[in-house]
Design a protein around this motif. Structure first.
Motif, mmCIF file in Angstrom:
data_model
loop_
_atom_site.group_PDB
_atom_site.id
_atom_site.type_symbol
_atom_site.label_atom_id
_atom_site.label_comp_id
_atom_site.label_asym_id
_atom_site.label_seq_id
_atom_site.Cartn_x
_atom_site.Cartn_y
_atom_site.Cartn_z
ATOM 1 N N ARG A 5 0.834 -1.207 0.000
ATOM 2 C CA ARG A 5 0.000 0.000 0.000
ATOM 3 C C ARG A 5 0.868 1.256 0.000
ATOM 4 N N CYS A 6 1.887 1.259 0.833
ATOM 5 C CA CYS A 6 2.723 2.459 0.961
ATOM 6 C C CYS A 6 3.573 2.689 -0.278
ATOM 7 N N CYS B 233 5.984 3.611 7.532
ATOM 8 C CA CYS B 233 4.689 3.563 6.848
ATOM 9 C C CYS B 233 3.604 2.897 7.682
ATOM 10 N N ASP C 245 1.339 4.279 -2.751
ATOM 11 C CA ASP C 245 1.156 5.702 -2.433
ATOM 12 C C ASP C 245 2.347 6.530 -2.897
ATOM 13 N N GLN C 246 3.546 5.935 -2.860
ATOM 14 C CA GLN C 246 4.752 6.637 -3.310
ATOM 15 C C GLN C 246 4.822 6.708 -4.832
#
Length: 362
Positions: free
Chosen positions: A153-154, A276, A157-158
């Motif tokens: 997920r993180c 994160c 997002d990046q």
């Protein structure tokens, strides 16, 4: 293999009703031995949870049950671990709960206890090839899956394409670390196989040592010439070691890092945007479930937990209590505070006051 799943309602039932047990490993009902419980914690260096949470919750549970108890910490020393166990057996404990430092040392202690008719519980870590009558922990593969899903997920997002993922795994002598890795590899493995992600350096950290983790991660960064886009760190201590190195290289906040334990430092790193996510394990529930079993065993009574865990070394199905973990991101750090695991005043002191307010922690 795990069989069944114990609900929290069943954990509560452990303190009431049951069947008497006699023979090796159980204090006989009606014997002259006064119920007394011994607990050996592993250390206070690799994670703040052992002294900051487990000791406190176990003491509260034993006091509420009105039983005598001894809780000591081996501080990462195998010789001390064995000496503490011998002292507890000499002191007449009727149930012994251990968090092993490694399976060999733990197995020897469990076998000595069993030979003296003392009931045993593996707490948090399964002793491979051991003889514990119960195992109480969280579902470690589920913890690992949450870490793998969190890192995915993180990274999304990046917006990094084909990210290189590095691994700081737990101690190779800890079966929990093996289960964690099985969990996060089940999530990330298919991404590596498809070429969506690139597998970077992948190393265990001996004894969960945070200082060694920092050295290892610095070497990883050097070896990859700084091309690491995400870090799967097996707990918050290892995660903080990676964050510290990333800060030195002005990469903190740009490289997602995972964790586990929801300790104060890990939560602060999340609030600051340097980590994160982490995985929260409600230690009070784990301690309460283990204490209920220990009190029963100390009185010579066995309980049916409704589930088992297969010991991969001996093939034995160990009666078990496995609890559910929870993923924590910046938006739900407040849940850990609301649960009473971390004190707001401690988490939100000084420069973290504004970050806590922004995260809805009141």
């Amino acid at each position: 293999m795990r069989k069944g799943f114990l609900t929290l309602a069943v954990v509560g039932v452990l303190a009431t009703g049951g069947t008497a047990a006699c023979g090796p490993g159980s204090a006989a009902v009606g014997s002259d031995r006064k119920p007394k419980i011994g607990v050996i914690l592993p250390d206070s260096r690799t994670s703040a949870r052992w002294e900051g949470a487990d000791r406190r919750y176990l003491e509260e549970a034993f006091r509420a049950a009105g039983v005598d108890y001894i809780i000591q910490n081996a501080q990462g020393d195998k010789s001390s671990f064995s000496t503490i166990a011998d002292g507890m057996l000499t002191a007449g404990v009727t149930a012994l709960m251990i968090v092993n430092l490694d399976s060999g040392t733990g197995r020897a202690v469990l076998d000595r206890a069993r030979s003296q008719g003392v009931a045993t519980i593996d707490y948090d870590r399964l002793t491979l090839g051991g003889s514990a009558e119960y195992y109480v922990s969280f579902d470690n593969e589920a913890v690992g899956r949450l870490q793998g899903e969190g890192l995915s997920r993180c990274l999304a997002d990046q917006g990094v394409e084909n990210p290189v993922v590095a691994f700081l795994n737990g101690s190779p002598t800890d079966n929990n670390a093996t289960e964690l890795k099985a969990g996060y590899d089940s999530v990330l493995g298919p991404k590596f196989a498809s070429g969506t992600y690139v597998r970077g350096p992948d190393q265990p950290v001996p004894d969960w040592d945070n200082a060694q983790a920092g050295v290892l991660f610095e070497q990883m960064l050097t070896r990859t010439e700084g091309r690491i886009d995400g870090v799967l760190a097996a707990n918050d201590g290892l995660g903080n070691a990676a964050v510290s190195v990333l800060k030195k290289n002005k990469l903190n906040g740009k490289v997602p890092v995972t964790g586990q334990d929801a300790d104060v430092q890990g939560l602060r790193n999340i609030l600051a945007g340097d980590q994160c996510m982490t995985v929260y394990k409600a230690i009070r529930k784990e301690a309460d479930a283990a204490a209920a079993l220990a009190v029963s065993l100390a009185n010579g009574v066995r309980r049916d937990t409704g589930q088992t865990v297969r010991d991969p070394e001996s093939g034995r199905d160990v009666p078990a209590v496995l609890l559910e973990p929870k993923a924590i991101y910046q938006e739900n750090v407040k849940d850990v505070v609301a649960d009473g695991y971390v004190a707001r005043d401690k988490l939100c002191a000084g420069p973290y006051a504004e970050r806590c307010a922004a995260a809805g922690i009141s």
